[in-house]
Write an enzyme that holds these catalytic residues in place. Structure first.
Site, PDB file in Angstrom:
ATOM      1  CE  LYS A 238       7.713  44.226  21.137  1.00 53.38           C
ATOM      2  NZ  LYS A 238       7.874  44.727  19.741  1.00 53.38           N
TER       3      LYS A 238
ATOM      4  CB  THR B 227      14.552  47.208  20.312  1.00 52.54           C
ATOM      5  OG1 THR B 227      14.599  46.478  21.535  1.00 52.54           O
ATOM      6  CG2 THR B 227      15.758  46.878  19.465  1.00 52.54           C
TER       7      THR B 227
ATOM      8  CG  HIS C 117      17.174  41.712  22.023  1.00 50.74           C
ATOM      9  ND1 HIS C 117      16.816  42.986  22.385  1.00 50.74           N
ATOM     10  CD2 HIS C 117      16.345  41.366  20.993  1.00 50.74           C
ATOM     11  CE1 HIS C 117      15.816  43.406  21.616  1.00 50.74           C
ATOM     12  NE2 HIS C 117      15.520  42.441  20.770  1.00 50.74           N
TER      13      HIS C 117
ATOM     14  CB  SER D  30       5.577  45.369  24.745  1.00 51.57           C
ATOM     15  OG  SER D  30       5.910  45.677  23.406  1.00 51.57           O
TER      16      SER D  30
END
Length: 325
Positions: free
Chosen positions: A77, A80, A135, A165
């Site tokens: 978040k 991306t 990630h 987010s």
């Protein structure tokens, strides 16, 4: 099975984690309460759900980077989806010269065009250069990425906005009731580092330090800077990737066209991103909310914001790196 349980099983597939993974690895790892799954497991200093850990291990063993590869990295978040669309559009701008009339991003979610290496589908990429995302923390990247000449672009976001987010992302996926946690509990977990791919600050600092030590390998960009100066940031990314915009392209509106095509405002209105689904069943609309900078003020109480700020201050001691407020 409830709708939230169905969504959760598709996202995390905890039950599909191999027995070998569960017996030989999970039982030996530090464990903490999770908010996306019952538990998170610490591996190489960072926290994962069983399914995500399985993807990390698989990529470490099987992903073979090429020197021409481009790897897009971020904390969850932290821009991306937007980063994927921008880099895809700038890399393939010669193949799709009229981005506002005919472009893959008009009919495909960015996550379909730029796959995660921990999602097991990296062998499907047959283009050049190949673009992947992840990630995965720096220290846990597949060795082939570290040893090759491939380029890494890291997008970093203010931790309060990233947290908020993530919170709304969970709610959009009907996970709030499933995880059964309050925002206060989730902030506490986030601050102690017990969140997916966390600790958040360690993740960002590792890549920032690497970008300082090896600027030809790793490019570090702030999400807030991209929102404020998208043209400048995209040009810098293009230059880093060895694909700079020519003066003619700028005059012809190629850069502006990419910025307009990939704007969150435009992407969020496309049918593929309002009614579509990814192969894992996740609704594409979950990836688009406001994308604002400083939007955390609408969600976090002053006390919770202060808790995150205190952890940020503690984590940055001895570093010249600073997040955008």
């Amino acid at each position: 099975m409830s709708k939230s349980e169905t969504t959760l099983s598709k996202l995390l597939v905890e039950s599909k984690c191999s027995q070998e993974c569960k017996d030989d690895l999970l039982s030996s790892l530090p464990r903490d309460r999770g908010f996306f799954a019952e538990h998170l497991y610490q591996y190489q200093g960072f926290w994962y759900t069983p399914n995500l850990l399985k993807g990390v291990l698989y990529s470490q063993k099987h992903f073979q980077a090429k020197d021409s590869d481009i790897i897009l990295v971020s904390n969850p978040k932290s821009g991306t989806t937007w980063l994927k669309s921008l880099v895809f559009a700038l890399v393939y701008r010669q193949e799709f010269k009229t981005p506002l009339e005919s472009h893959p991003l008009l009919d495909n979610n960015p996550h379909t065009l730029v796959p995660f290496i921990e999602a097991f589908d990296f062998n499907a990429q047959d283009t050049s250069p190949r673009i992947f995302s992840t990630h995965i923390p720096l220290g846990s990247l597949p060795e082939s990425i570290k040893e090759s000449s491939c380029k890494v672009v890291y997008c970093c976001r203010n931790p309060k906005d990233a947290f908020v987010s993530l919170w709304h992302f969970m709610k959009s996926l009907f996970l709030k009731d499933m995880v059964g946690c309050t925002m206060e509990e989730m902030v506490s977990g986030f601050c102690r580092g017990s969140s997916v791919y966390g600790p958040f600050w360690d993740h960002a600092l590792e890549y920032w330090k690497e970008s300082q030590a090896n600027p030809k390998k790793v490019f570090f960009v702030m999400y807030e800077e991209m929102r404020e100066k998208p043209e400048e940031c995209v040009m810098r990314i293009a230059e880093f990737l060895g694909l700079p915009f020519t003066e003619r392209e700028i005059e012809d509106g190629v850069l502006d066209g990419i910025i307009k095509l990939c704007s969150l405002e435009n992407l969020s209105k496309l049918e593929v991103n309002t009614t579509g689904k990814l192969v894992n069943g996740m609704e594409t609309k979950a990836f688009f909310r406001k994308g604002e900078t400083g939007g955390w003020r609408d969600t976090l109480t002053p006390l919770l914001a202060e808790e995150i700020d205190k952890m940020t201050e503690e984590k940055l001691i001895g570093s010249s790196f600073r997040f955008f407020c």
